[in-house]
Scaffold this active site. Structure first.
Site, short mmCIF file in Angstrom:
data_model
loop_
_atom_site.label_atom_id
_atom_site.label_comp_id
_atom_site.label_asym_id
_atom_site.label_seq_id
_atom_site.Cartn_x
_atom_site.Cartn_y
_atom_site.Cartn_z
N ASP A 144 36.76 41.43 38.49
CA ASP A 144 37.20 42.62 39.52
C ASP A 144 36.67 44.02 39.21
OD1 ASP A 144 38.99 42.53 37.35
OD2 ASP A 144 40.21 43.81 38.17
N GLU A 204 42.02 42.13 36.05
CA GLU A 204 41.92 43.00 34.91
C GLU A 204 42.47 44.42 35.21
OE1 GLU A 204 41.01 45.26 31.11
OE2 GLU A 204 40.25 45.58 33.32
ZN LIG Z 1 36.68 46.65 32.60
#
Ligand SMILES: [Zn+2]
Length: 402
Positions: free
Chosen positions: A77, A170
Protein backbone atom coordinates in the site's frame (compact mmCIF):
# COMPACT_ATOMS: atom_id res chain seq x y z
CA UNK A 1 14.29 -7.05 -15.35
CA UNK A 2 16.00 -4.45 -13.14
CA UNK A 3 14.57 -3.21 -9.87
CA UNK A 4 13.89 0.25 -11.27
CA UNK A 5 12.05 -1.19 -14.28
CA UNK A 6 9.90 -3.15 -11.86
CA UNK A 7 9.24 -0.05 -9.76
CA UNK A 8 8.13 1.94 -12.79
CA UNK A 9 5.59 -0.76 -13.56
CA UNK A 10 4.39 -1.13 -9.96
CA UNK A 11 3.71 2.58 -9.42
CA UNK A 12 1.07 2.45 -12.17
CA UNK A 13 -1.06 0.52 -9.66
CA UNK A 14 -2.94 2.76 -7.22
CA UNK A 15 -2.67 0.94 -3.88
CA UNK A 16 -3.50 3.68 -1.39
CA UNK A 17 -4.78 2.28 1.90
CA UNK A 18 -7.61 3.82 3.88
CA UNK A 19 -7.70 4.27 7.63
CA UNK A 20 -11.50 4.52 7.90
CA UNK A 21 -12.05 1.18 6.17
CA UNK A 22 -12.60 -1.88 8.31
CA UNK A 23 -11.99 -4.49 5.63
CA UNK A 24 -8.70 -6.28 5.00
CA UNK A 25 -7.12 -5.11 2.81
CA UNK A 26 -8.57 -1.70 3.54
CA UNK A 27 -8.93 -1.04 -0.19
CA UNK A 28 -9.76 -3.66 -2.84
CA UNK A 29 -7.33 -2.14 -5.32
CA UNK A 30 -4.43 -3.52 -3.27
CA UNK A 31 -5.57 -7.00 -4.32
CA UNK A 32 -5.35 -6.04 -7.98
CA UNK A 33 -1.69 -5.19 -7.47
CA UNK A 34 -1.28 -8.34 -5.36
CA UNK A 35 -2.63 -10.51 -8.15
CA UNK A 36 -0.16 -8.95 -10.59
CA UNK A 37 2.69 -9.70 -8.18
CA UNK A 38 1.65 -13.34 -7.79
CA UNK A 39 1.53 -13.68 -11.56
CA UNK A 40 5.01 -12.21 -11.84
CA UNK A 41 6.38 -14.43 -9.06
CA UNK A 42 4.95 -17.58 -10.65
CA UNK A 43 6.37 -16.57 -14.02
CA UNK A 44 9.87 -16.18 -12.62
CA UNK A 45 9.72 -19.61 -10.98
CA UNK A 46 8.51 -18.96 -7.44
CA UNK A 47 6.31 -22.01 -7.57
CA UNK A 48 4.41 -21.59 -4.32
CA UNK A 49 3.53 -17.90 -4.77
CA UNK A 50 -0.01 -17.09 -3.70
CA UNK A 51 -2.26 -14.43 -2.24
CA UNK A 52 -4.39 -15.32 0.78
CA UNK A 53 -7.93 -14.07 1.37
CA UNK A 54 -6.69 -11.00 3.26
CA UNK A 55 -4.45 -9.88 0.38
CA UNK A 56 -1.11 -11.04 1.82
CA UNK A 57 1.37 -12.48 -0.70
CA UNK A 58 3.82 -15.27 0.12
CA UNK A 59 6.42 -17.20 -1.82
CA UNK A 60 9.64 -19.16 -1.43
CA UNK A 61 13.00 -19.36 -3.18
CA UNK A 62 14.35 -22.66 -1.82
CA UNK A 63 17.98 -22.65 -0.77
CA UNK A 64 20.50 -24.66 1.18
CA UNK A 65 18.77 -26.30 4.15
CA UNK A 66 21.91 -26.03 6.29
CA UNK A 67 21.56 -22.23 6.26
CA UNK A 68 18.95 -20.21 8.17
CA UNK A 69 15.66 -19.40 6.46
CA UNK A 70 15.52 -15.66 5.92
CA UNK A 71 12.41 -13.59 5.28
CA UNK A 72 12.19 -10.42 3.21
CA UNK A 73 9.07 -8.35 3.67
CA UNK A 74 7.66 -5.24 2.00
CA UNK A 75 4.29 -3.54 1.87
CA UNK A 76 2.05 -2.99 -1.13
CA UNK A 77 0.00 0.00 0.00
CA UNK A 78 0.89 3.68 -0.23
CA UNK A 79 0.24 6.34 2.39
CA UNK A 80 -3.11 8.14 2.55
CA UNK A 81 -1.18 11.44 2.95
CA UNK A 82 -0.87 12.14 -0.77
CA UNK A 83 -2.60 10.87 -3.90
CA UNK A 84 -1.37 7.53 -5.20
CA UNK A 85 -3.46 7.54 -8.36
CA UNK A 86 -2.31 8.27 -11.89
CA UNK A 87 1.36 8.53 -10.95
CA UNK A 88 3.47 9.97 -13.76
CA UNK A 89 6.87 8.58 -12.88
CA UNK A 90 9.94 9.34 -14.95
CA UNK A 91 13.70 9.01 -14.73
CA UNK A 92 15.72 12.22 -14.79
CA UNK A 93 19.50 12.61 -14.59
CA UNK A 94 20.53 14.77 -11.63
CA UNK A 95 23.64 16.95 -11.53
CA UNK A 96 22.81 19.19 -8.56
CA UNK A 97 20.81 21.80 -10.46
CA UNK A 98 17.06 22.29 -9.97
CA UNK A 99 15.06 19.44 -11.39
CA UNK A 100 11.85 20.35 -13.20
CA UNK A 101 9.14 17.85 -12.26
CA UNK A 102 6.28 19.68 -13.90
CA UNK A 103 6.76 22.29 -16.59
CA UNK A 104 3.12 23.34 -16.70
CA UNK A 105 2.75 23.77 -12.93
CA UNK A 106 6.35 24.93 -12.49
CA UNK A 107 7.17 22.36 -9.81
CA UNK A 108 10.86 21.85 -9.07
CA UNK A 109 12.83 19.44 -6.91
CA UNK A 110 15.65 21.51 -5.42
CA UNK A 111 18.72 20.57 -3.47
CA UNK A 112 18.30 23.70 -1.33
CA UNK A 113 14.91 22.37 -0.15
CA UNK A 114 16.11 18.77 0.21
CA UNK A 115 19.83 18.72 1.07
CA UNK A 116 19.81 14.89 1.00
CA UNK A 117 19.79 15.29 -2.80
CA UNK A 118 23.50 16.12 -2.61
CA UNK A 119 24.14 12.35 -2.23
CA UNK A 120 22.46 11.75 -5.56
CA UNK A 121 24.50 14.02 -7.80
CA UNK A 122 25.50 12.12 -10.90
CA UNK A 123 22.70 9.59 -10.43
CA UNK A 124 19.39 9.05 -12.19
CA UNK A 125 16.34 9.86 -10.11
CA UNK A 126 12.91 8.32 -10.42
CA UNK A 127 10.52 11.18 -9.66
CA UNK A 128 6.85 12.13 -10.01
CA UNK A 129 5.26 15.07 -11.81
CA UNK A 130 5.06 16.82 -8.44
CA UNK A 131 1.34 16.21 -7.91
CA UNK A 132 1.30 12.71 -6.37
CA UNK A 133 3.55 10.61 -4.21
CA UNK A 134 5.80 8.14 -6.02
CA UNK A 135 5.13 5.01 -4.01
CA UNK A 136 8.77 3.94 -3.77
CA UNK A 137 7.54 3.52 -0.19
CA UNK A 138 7.30 0.64 -0.44
CA UNK A 139 7.09 -0.59 -4.01
CA UNK A 140 10.86 -0.07 -4.24
CA UNK A 141 11.16 -2.69 -1.50
CA UNK A 142 9.00 -5.11 -3.48
CA UNK A 143 10.94 -4.40 -6.67
CA UNK A 144 14.30 -4.97 -4.97
CA UNK A 145 13.15 -8.17 -3.24
CA UNK A 146 11.79 -9.69 -6.46
CA UNK A 147 14.88 -8.65 -8.41
CA UNK A 148 17.04 -10.34 -5.77
CA UNK A 149 14.76 -13.41 -5.87
CA UNK A 150 15.07 -13.60 -9.65
CA UNK A 151 18.84 -13.41 -9.33
CA UNK A 152 18.91 -16.27 -6.81
CA UNK A 153 16.63 -18.41 -8.95
CA UNK A 154 19.00 -18.04 -11.89
CA UNK A 155 22.27 -18.40 -10.02
CA UNK A 156 24.16 -21.47 -8.87
CA UNK A 157 25.54 -19.72 -5.80
CA UNK A 158 24.83 -21.34 -2.47
CA UNK A 159 22.20 -19.28 -0.69
CA UNK A 160 19.81 -19.37 2.22
CA UNK A 161 16.14 -20.17 1.67
CA UNK A 162 14.27 -16.94 1.02
CA UNK A 163 10.73 -16.49 2.27
CA UNK A 164 8.95 -13.53 0.71
CA UNK A 165 6.03 -11.70 2.32
CA UNK A 166 4.19 -8.72 0.87
CA UNK A 167 1.61 -7.12 3.14
CA UNK A 168 -1.29 -4.72 2.60
CA UNK A 169 -2.13 -1.76 4.87
CA UNK A 170 1.23 -1.08 6.50
CA UNK A 171 0.71 2.66 6.21
CA UNK A 172 -2.37 2.48 8.39
CA UNK A 173 -0.60 0.32 10.96
CA UNK A 174 -2.19 -3.01 10.10
CA UNK A 175 0.42 -4.65 7.90
CA UNK A 176 1.38 -7.29 10.44
CA UNK A 177 -2.12 -7.89 11.79
CA UNK A 178 -2.93 -10.91 9.65
CA UNK A 179 0.59 -11.91 8.68
CA UNK A 180 0.79 -15.71 8.68
CA UNK A 181 3.86 -16.13 10.86
CA UNK A 182 3.30 -19.81 11.43
CA UNK A 183 3.49 -20.76 7.77
CA UNK A 184 6.12 -18.12 7.02
CA UNK A 185 8.63 -20.23 8.92
CA UNK A 186 11.61 -17.86 8.71
CA UNK A 187 14.28 -17.82 11.41
CA UNK A 188 14.40 -14.06 11.10
CA UNK A 189 13.45 -11.46 8.54
CA UNK A 190 13.97 -7.93 7.29
CA UNK A 191 11.50 -5.41 6.02
CA UNK A 192 12.81 -3.55 2.97
CA UNK A 193 10.98 -0.35 3.79
CA UNK A 194 13.61 2.20 4.71
CA UNK A 195 15.18 5.20 3.03
CA UNK A 196 18.76 6.39 2.69
CA UNK A 197 21.42 4.02 1.42
CA UNK A 198 23.25 2.22 4.24
CA UNK A 199 20.59 2.75 6.89
CA UNK A 200 19.40 -0.13 9.02
CA UNK A 201 16.79 0.34 11.68
CA UNK A 202 16.03 -1.83 14.66
CA UNK A 203 14.76 0.82 17.04
CA UNK A 204 11.38 2.36 16.39
CA UNK A 205 8.87 4.41 18.32
CA UNK A 206 6.46 3.03 20.82
CA UNK A 207 3.17 4.22 19.35
CA UNK A 208 -0.31 4.89 20.65
CA UNK A 209 -3.38 6.71 19.41
CA UNK A 210 -5.75 8.76 21.50
CA UNK A 211 -9.29 9.90 20.83
CA UNK A 212 -10.57 12.69 23.05
CA UNK A 213 -14.34 13.16 23.06
CA UNK A 214 -15.65 16.35 24.58
CA UNK A 215 -19.30 16.88 25.45
CA UNK A 216 -20.80 20.37 25.46
CA UNK A 217 -24.24 21.88 25.86
CA UNK A 218 -25.80 24.08 23.23
CA UNK A 219 -28.44 26.70 23.86
CA UNK A 220 -29.56 29.87 22.07
CA UNK A 221 -26.63 32.24 22.43
CA UNK A 222 -28.98 35.04 23.50
CA UNK A 223 -29.92 33.16 26.66
CA UNK A 224 -26.69 31.20 27.12
CA UNK A 225 -25.39 32.90 30.25
CA UNK A 226 -24.10 30.30 32.74
CA UNK A 227 -25.65 27.54 30.66
CA UNK A 228 -23.78 27.06 27.41
CA UNK A 229 -20.82 24.68 27.47
CA UNK A 230 -18.86 25.03 24.24
CA UNK A 231 -17.03 21.75 23.67
CA UNK A 232 -14.76 23.37 21.08
CA UNK A 233 -13.34 25.76 23.66
CA UNK A 234 -12.69 22.91 26.09
CA UNK A 235 -10.96 21.08 23.25
CA UNK A 236 -8.69 24.08 22.75
CA UNK A 237 -8.00 24.10 26.47
CA UNK A 238 -7.09 20.41 26.31
CA UNK A 239 -4.64 20.99 23.48
CA UNK A 240 -3.17 24.07 25.21
CA UNK A 241 -2.11 21.94 28.18
CA UNK A 242 0.11 19.69 26.07
CA UNK A 243 3.81 20.65 25.97
CA UNK A 244 4.65 22.79 22.94
CA UNK A 245 8.16 21.33 22.73
CA UNK A 246 6.76 17.82 22.26
CA UNK A 247 5.27 18.32 18.83
CA UNK A 248 6.61 16.61 15.70
CA UNK A 249 7.79 19.91 14.28
CA UNK A 250 9.94 20.49 17.39
CA UNK A 251 11.47 17.03 17.74
CA UNK A 252 14.07 14.79 16.11
CA UNK A 253 16.28 11.77 16.86
CA UNK A 254 15.14 10.09 20.06
CA UNK A 255 12.70 12.87 21.03
CA UNK A 256 9.10 11.72 21.24
CA UNK A 257 5.97 13.73 20.52
CA UNK A 258 2.23 14.07 20.80
CA UNK A 259 0.57 15.15 17.57
CA UNK A 260 -2.90 16.51 17.05
CA UNK A 261 -4.02 14.65 13.94
CA UNK A 262 -7.51 15.97 13.52
CA UNK A 263 -10.13 18.07 15.29
CA UNK A 264 -13.76 18.22 14.48
CA UNK A 265 -16.46 19.89 16.45
CA UNK A 266 -19.50 21.99 17.13
CA UNK A 267 -20.75 23.46 20.40
CA UNK A 268 -22.31 20.19 21.52
CA UNK A 269 -19.52 17.81 20.70
CA UNK A 270 -15.87 17.94 19.70
CA UNK A 271 -13.45 15.14 18.87
CA UNK A 272 -9.68 15.41 18.96
CA UNK A 273 -7.52 12.67 17.50
CA UNK A 274 -3.89 12.29 18.53
CA UNK A 275 -0.91 10.06 18.01
CA UNK A 276 1.68 9.56 20.76
CA UNK A 277 5.23 8.48 19.99
CA UNK A 278 8.40 7.81 21.99
CA UNK A 279 11.34 5.40 21.73
CA UNK A 280 11.64 5.26 25.50
CA UNK A 281 8.94 3.17 27.14
CA UNK A 282 8.90 5.27 30.31
CA UNK A 283 8.60 8.58 28.46
CA UNK A 284 5.92 6.97 26.29
CA UNK A 285 3.95 6.11 29.40
CA UNK A 286 4.41 9.65 30.78
CA UNK A 287 2.91 11.11 27.61
CA UNK A 288 -0.12 8.83 27.85
CA UNK A 289 -0.48 9.59 31.55
CA UNK A 290 -0.40 13.32 30.87
CA UNK A 291 -3.34 13.05 28.48
CA UNK A 292 -5.32 11.12 31.07
CA UNK A 293 -4.41 13.70 33.74
CA UNK A 294 -5.54 16.60 31.56
CA UNK A 295 -8.84 14.82 30.94
CA UNK A 296 -9.27 14.28 34.70
CA UNK A 297 -8.43 17.92 35.42
CA UNK A 298 -10.99 19.18 32.89
CA UNK A 299 -13.60 16.83 34.29
CA UNK A 300 -13.04 18.29 37.74
CA UNK A 301 -13.40 21.75 36.24
CA UNK A 302 -16.41 21.18 33.97
CA UNK A 303 -18.08 18.15 35.48
CA UNK A 304 -17.58 14.42 35.26
CA UNK A 305 -18.16 13.02 31.76
CA UNK A 306 -17.19 16.22 29.93
CA UNK A 307 -13.92 14.82 28.57
CA UNK A 308 -13.31 11.23 27.67
CA UNK A 309 -9.81 10.25 26.53
CA UNK A 310 -9.45 6.80 25.01
CA UNK A 311 -5.83 5.77 24.53
CA UNK A 312 -4.79 2.67 22.68
CA UNK A 313 -1.29 1.30 22.11
CA UNK A 314 -0.46 0.69 18.46
CA UNK A 315 3.04 -0.81 18.52
CA UNK A 316 6.22 -1.05 20.56
CA UNK A 317 9.92 -0.47 20.05
CA UNK A 318 11.43 -3.62 18.51
CA UNK A 319 14.87 -2.95 20.05
CA UNK A 320 14.04 -5.16 23.00
CA UNK A 321 13.38 -8.11 20.65
CA UNK A 322 16.31 -7.55 18.28
CA UNK A 323 19.08 -6.90 20.77
CA UNK A 324 19.21 -10.53 21.96
CA UNK A 325 19.80 -11.60 18.32
CA UNK A 326 22.19 -8.89 17.17
CA UNK A 327 23.71 -11.22 14.58
CA UNK A 328 20.63 -10.42 12.50
CA UNK A 329 21.73 -6.78 12.36
CA UNK A 330 25.37 -7.75 11.88
CA UNK A 331 24.51 -9.97 8.93
CA UNK A 332 22.73 -7.09 7.20
CA UNK A 333 25.55 -4.67 7.95
CA UNK A 334 28.11 -7.05 6.48
CA UNK A 335 25.92 -7.41 3.39
CA UNK A 336 25.69 -3.64 3.07
CA UNK A 337 29.47 -3.35 3.12
CA UNK A 338 29.75 -5.98 0.42
CA UNK A 339 27.26 -3.97 -1.61
CA UNK A 340 29.44 -0.89 -1.29
CA UNK A 341 27.49 0.94 1.41
CA UNK A 342 28.55 2.35 4.74
CA UNK A 343 26.11 0.80 7.23
CA UNK A 344 24.58 3.01 9.87
CA UNK A 345 21.98 2.15 12.50
CA UNK A 346 19.40 4.89 12.94
CA UNK A 347 16.29 5.08 15.13
CA UNK A 348 13.03 5.02 13.14
CA UNK A 349 10.73 7.91 13.88
CA UNK A 350 7.73 5.78 13.12
CA UNK A 351 6.71 2.16 13.21
CA UNK A 352 7.11 -0.69 10.76
CA UNK A 353 5.57 -4.05 10.08
CA UNK A 354 8.81 -5.39 11.49
CA UNK A 355 8.11 -3.94 14.93
CA UNK A 356 4.87 -5.92 15.18
CA UNK A 357 6.48 -9.04 13.79
CA UNK A 358 9.42 -8.78 16.19
CA UNK A 359 6.95 -8.77 19.06
CA UNK A 360 5.22 -11.80 17.61
CA UNK A 361 8.51 -13.70 17.62
CA UNK A 362 10.08 -12.92 14.22
CA UNK A 363 13.04 -10.54 14.72
CA UNK A 364 12.71 -8.10 11.86
CA UNK A 365 14.90 -4.99 11.42
CA UNK A 366 14.24 -2.57 8.59
CA UNK A 367 16.59 -2.08 5.62
CA UNK A 368 17.13 0.83 3.26
CA UNK A 369 15.55 0.84 -0.19
CA UNK A 370 17.22 4.04 -1.38
CA UNK A 371 14.04 6.14 -1.48
CA UNK A 372 13.67 9.63 -0.01
CA UNK A 373 10.90 12.11 0.87
CA UNK A 374 8.36 9.36 1.52
CA UNK A 375 4.65 10.17 1.70
CA UNK A 376 4.99 13.38 -0.27
CA UNK A 377 4.95 14.81 -3.76
CA UNK A 378 8.73 15.17 -3.79
CA UNK A 379 9.39 11.51 -3.17
CA UNK A 380 12.22 10.16 -5.30
CA UNK A 381 14.60 7.23 -5.58
CA UNK A 382 17.87 6.95 -7.49
CA UNK A 383 18.08 4.07 -9.98
CA UNK A 384 21.66 3.40 -8.86
CA UNK A 385 20.62 3.13 -5.19
CA UNK A 386 17.96 0.58 -6.07
CA UNK A 387 20.64 -1.51 -7.74
CA UNK A 388 22.85 -1.31 -4.66
CA UNK A 389 19.98 -2.23 -2.34
CA UNK A 390 19.16 -5.22 -4.52
CA UNK A 391 22.81 -6.25 -4.26
CA UNK A 392 22.58 -5.89 -0.47
CA UNK A 393 19.59 -8.27 -0.37
CA UNK A 394 21.44 -10.80 -2.52
CA UNK A 395 24.46 -10.56 -0.21
CA UNK A 396 22.25 -11.18 2.82
CA UNK A 397 21.07 -14.42 1.24
CA UNK A 398 24.41 -15.53 -0.22
CA UNK A 399 27.52 -13.77 0.87
CA UNK A 400 27.48 -13.76 4.62
CA UNK A 401 28.09 -16.83 6.70
CA UNK A 402 26.37 -16.41 10.03
ZN1 LIG B 1 6.76 2.12 4.06
Amino acid sequence: MTASERLLRYVTFDTQSKEESETCPSTDKQKIFGAALVEEMLAMGIQDAYMDKDGYIYGTVPGDPSLPTIGLIAHMDTAPDASGANIQAKILPFDGSDLCLNQEKQIFLREQDYPILANSRGKHLIVTDGTTLLGADDKAGIAEILTAAEYLLNSKEKHATLRIGFTPDEEIGRGADRFNLKDFGADYAYTADGGTLGEIEYENFNGASATVEIAGLNIHPGSAKNKMVNSQLIAMEFQSMLPVHQRPEATEGYEGFVMLLAMEGQVEHTTLRYIIRDHDLEKFQQKKDLMAEIAAFLNRKYGEGTVKATIQDSYYNMREKVEPVMYVVERAMAAMERAGMTPRAVPIRGGTDGAHLSYQGLPCPNLCTGGENFHGRFEFIPVEDMEQCTRMLIEILTGVKV
